[in-house]
Design a protein around this motif. Structure first.
Motif, PDB file in Angstrom:
ATOM      1  N   TYR A  85       0.819  -1.198   0.000  1.00  0.00           N
ATOM      2  CA  TYR A  85       0.000   0.000   0.000  1.00  0.00           C
ATOM      3  C   TYR A  85       0.859   1.256   0.000  1.00  0.00           C
ATOM      4  O   TYR A  85       1.973   1.260   0.525  1.00  0.00           O
ATOM      5  CB  TYR A  85      -0.864   0.074   1.272  1.00  0.00           C
ATOM      6  CG  TYR A  85      -1.863  -1.024   1.454  1.00  0.00           C
ATOM      7  CD1 TYR A  85      -2.947  -1.144   0.600  1.00  0.00           C
ATOM      8  CD2 TYR A  85      -1.747  -1.922   2.507  1.00  0.00           C
ATOM      9  CE1 TYR A  85      -3.887  -2.144   0.787  1.00  0.00           C
ATOM     10  CE2 TYR A  85      -2.681  -2.922   2.700  1.00  0.00           C
ATOM     11  CZ  TYR A  85      -3.756  -3.034   1.841  1.00  0.00           C
ATOM     12  OH  TYR A  85      -4.679  -4.012   2.025  1.00  0.00           O
ATOM     13  N   CYS A 114       0.249   4.861   1.760  1.00  0.00           N
ATOM     14  CA  CYS A 114      -0.633   5.368   2.807  1.00  0.00           C
ATOM     15  C   CYS A 114      -0.620   6.890   2.812  1.00  0.00           C
ATOM     16  O   CYS A 114       0.434   7.513   2.921  1.00  0.00           O
ATOM     17  CB  CYS A 114      -0.165   4.833   4.161  1.00  0.00           C
ATOM     18  SG  CYS A 114      -1.221   5.340   5.535  1.00  0.00           S
ATOM     19  N   CYS A 134      -7.444   0.583   6.938  1.00  0.00           N
ATOM     20  CA  CYS A 134      -7.603   2.041   7.031  1.00  0.00           C
ATOM     21  C   CYS A 134      -8.129   2.431   8.411  1.00  0.00           C
ATOM     22  O   CYS A 134      -7.602   3.347   9.048  1.00  0.00           O
ATOM     23  CB  CYS A 134      -8.585   2.548   5.973  1.00  0.00           C
ATOM     24  SG  CYS A 134      -7.959   2.646   4.313  1.00  0.00           S
ATOM     25  N   VAL A 176      -7.561   8.406   6.741  1.00  0.00           N
ATOM     26  CA  VAL A 176      -6.506   7.521   6.236  1.00  0.00           C
ATOM     27  C   VAL A 176      -6.966   6.936   4.917  1.00  0.00           C
ATOM     28  O   VAL A 176      -8.094   6.449   4.800  1.00  0.00           O
ATOM     29  CB  VAL A 176      -6.204   6.383   7.243  1.00  0.00           C
ATOM     30  CG1 VAL A 176      -5.230   5.375   6.647  1.00  0.00           C
ATOM     31  CG2 VAL A 176      -5.661   6.955   8.545  1.00  0.00           C
ATOM     32  N   LEU A 202      -5.566   4.189   1.939  1.00  0.00           N
ATOM     33  CA  LEU A 202      -4.598   3.193   1.504  1.00  0.00           C
ATOM     34  C   LEU A 202      -4.823   2.921   0.025  1.00  0.00           C
ATOM     35  O   LEU A 202      -5.919   2.548  -0.391  1.00  0.00           O
ATOM     36  CB  LEU A 202      -4.751   1.885   2.292  1.00  0.00           C
ATOM     37  CG  LEU A 202      -4.368   1.945   3.760  1.00  0.00           C
ATOM     38  CD1 LEU A 202      -4.642   0.598   4.427  1.00  0.00           C
ATOM     39  CD2 LEU A 202      -2.913   2.337   3.934  1.00  0.00           C
TER      40      LEU A 202
END
Length: 127
Positions: A19, A21, A76, A101, A103
């Motif tokens: 991922y 982020c 997340c 958040v 991802l």
């Protein structure tokens, strides 16, 4: 992993993910003296410590109950909650706002989670 759940098709077994982020620190106000939402150094330290818990780890070992579906959405929310916990306990920041958040699995596929509780206050709030 997804523990062989049929909803996940071929991805239902053990597999890896990489991922990117993104974390947003959302606030309606800037620090009155420093004109920032959060000290970027503190934000980076918090994010680095949170991600270190999951980086290059088997999530079935991190969440060993055998029931947790470690979807991108779940991760997340988990990363969000970990960041918020650190913000609440970190006396070096006075961030007040909401954390989001995101991802990214690729430029085509991502998930995000935005909390509803304002960090830095004792009551839920809105931006």
């Amino acid at each position: 992993s997804f523990h062989g759940h049929p909803s996940f098709g071929p991805a239902g077994g053990m597999h890896g993910a990489t991922y990117t982020c993104d974390v947003e620190f959302l606030s309606q106000e800037l620090h009155p003296e420093l004109n920032w939402v959060i000290d970027i150094g503190v934000a980076l330290d918090i994010l680095s410590s949170v991600l270190a818990q999951y980086n290059l780890k088997n999530l079935d070992e991190v969440f060993p109950d055998g029931k947790t579906m470690t979807t991108t959405e779940f991760m997340c929310r988990q990363i969000h909650d970990d960041i918020c916990e650190r913000l609440a306990n970190d006396k070096s920041t006075d961030f007040k706002g909401i954390v989001r958040v995101k991802l990214w699995e690729s430029h085509k596929a991502w998930a995000s989670y935005t909390g509803t509780k304002t960090v830095g206050t004792s009551t839920p709030g809105e931006l």
